[in-house]
Design a protein around this motif. Structure first.
Motif, mmCIF file in Angstrom:
data_model
loop_
_atom_site.group_PDB
_atom_site.id
_atom_site.type_symbol
_atom_site.label_atom_id
_atom_site.label_comp_id
_atom_site.label_asym_id
_atom_site.label_seq_id
_atom_site.Cartn_x
_atom_site.Cartn_y
_atom_site.Cartn_z
ATOM 1 N N VAL A 77 -7.521 -47.701 -12.578
ATOM 2 C CA VAL A 77 -7.719 -48.169 -13.947
ATOM 3 C C VAL A 77 -8.095 -49.650 -13.847
ATOM 4 C CG1 VAL A 77 -6.703 -48.449 -16.240
ATOM 5 C CG2 VAL A 77 -6.079 -46.468 -14.824
ATOM 6 N N ASP A 79 -12.056 -52.155 -14.110
ATOM 7 C CA ASP A 79 -13.458 -52.060 -14.518
ATOM 8 C C ASP A 79 -14.338 -51.893 -13.281
ATOM 9 O OD1 ASP A 79 -14.658 -54.773 -13.678
ATOM 10 O OD2 ASP A 79 -12.917 -55.390 -14.859
ATOM 11 N N ASP A 101 -11.851 -45.906 -13.730
ATOM 12 C CA ASP A 101 -11.349 -45.175 -14.897
ATOM 13 C C ASP A 101 -10.932 -46.262 -15.887
ATOM 14 O OD1 ASP A 101 -10.312 -43.265 -16.643
ATOM 15 O OD2 ASP A 101 -8.455 -43.004 -15.504
ATOM 16 N N TRP A 102 -11.910 -46.986 -16.344
ATOM 17 C CA TRP A 102 -11.729 -48.242 -17.067
ATOM 18 C C TRP A 102 -10.793 -48.164 -18.267
ATOM 19 C CZ3 TRP A 102 -13.462 -48.202 -22.090
ATOM 20 C CH2 TRP A 102 -14.300 -47.150 -22.431
ATOM 21 N N ASP A 103 -10.760 -47.051 -18.969
ATOM 22 C CA ASP A 103 -9.885 -46.938 -20.143
ATOM 23 C C ASP A 103 -8.690 -46.015 -19.899
ATOM 24 O OD1 ASP A 103 -11.186 -44.506 -20.088
ATOM 25 O OD2 ASP A 103 -11.843 -44.581 -22.180
ATOM 26 N N SER A 105 -8.628 -42.950 -19.405
ATOM 27 C CA SER A 105 -8.717 -41.649 -20.075
ATOM 28 C C SER A 105 -8.504 -40.484 -19.113
ATOM 29 C CB SER A 105 -10.049 -41.505 -20.821
ATOM 30 O OG SER A 105 -11.135 -41.629 -19.931
ATOM 31 N N ASP A 113 -0.434 -41.330 -15.753
ATOM 32 C CA ASP A 113 -0.417 -42.737 -16.130
ATOM 33 C C ASP A 113 1.004 -43.287 -16.025
ATOM 34 O OD1 ASP A 113 -0.300 -40.818 -18.397
ATOM 35 O OD2 ASP A 113 0.240 -42.601 -19.558
#
Length: 163
Positions: A77, A79, A101-103, A105, A113
């Protein structure tokens, strides 16, 4: 709820840095018709991830591929700029996919998570490794302690592929 063995992975789109800029890679592109190892880290450039987890996969890449693996990807996670810099700094560019997995999701859809706000990191991924065949989860190795990379290591994956 955490994804279970035999489940199809959720659809997601990652970003990966290339010489031409960011490219989007979907789960369909990554997994369709392939045997893929994915390992996830709480953060690029963090100590355990950079010093212990990633090096094992880079050093054992050929041994993993010799056991029928088509591709290897690390997900974090972060950018795509950070993941691209980590790929270049580690010497892993072009050897494995460094996917942003920048956001979070994808990470959240897997149920993997973790809130590391106490350490100043925010929502991140648990440390894990998994084997995916044609988009279906075949094995999942989740670390109890995000500061360790033992059950999710390349050595563990080699053992599982050899069994």
């Amino acid at each position: 709820m955490t994804i279970a063995i035999g489940d199809k992975l959720p659809q997601a789109t990652f970003k990966e840095k290339t010489a031409d800029g960011p490219v989007e890679i979907t789960t369909e592109q990554l997994f369709a018709g392939k045997k893929v190892i994915v390992f996830a880290v709480p953060g690029a450039f963090t100590p355990t991830c950079t010093l212990n987890h990633l090096p094992g996969y880079l050093e054992n890449r050929d041994a993993l591929m010799a056991r029928g693996v088509d591709d290897i990807a690390v997900i974090s996670v972060n950018d795509w700029h950070v993941m691209g810099a980590w790929a270049q700094h580690s010497g892993g560019q072009g050897k494995i996919h460094f996917l942003a997995d920048w956001d979070a999701s994808f990470t959240k859809a897997l149920g993997l998570d973790i809130d590391l706000s106490g350490g100043g990191l925010g929502v991140r991924s648990k440390r894990y490794s998994m084997l995916v065949e044609d988009g279906v989860l075949k094995s999942l190795n989740i670390e109890e302690n995000p500061g360790q990379a033992t059950v999710s290591s390349a050595a563990t994956m080699i053992e599982q592929l050899s069994a």
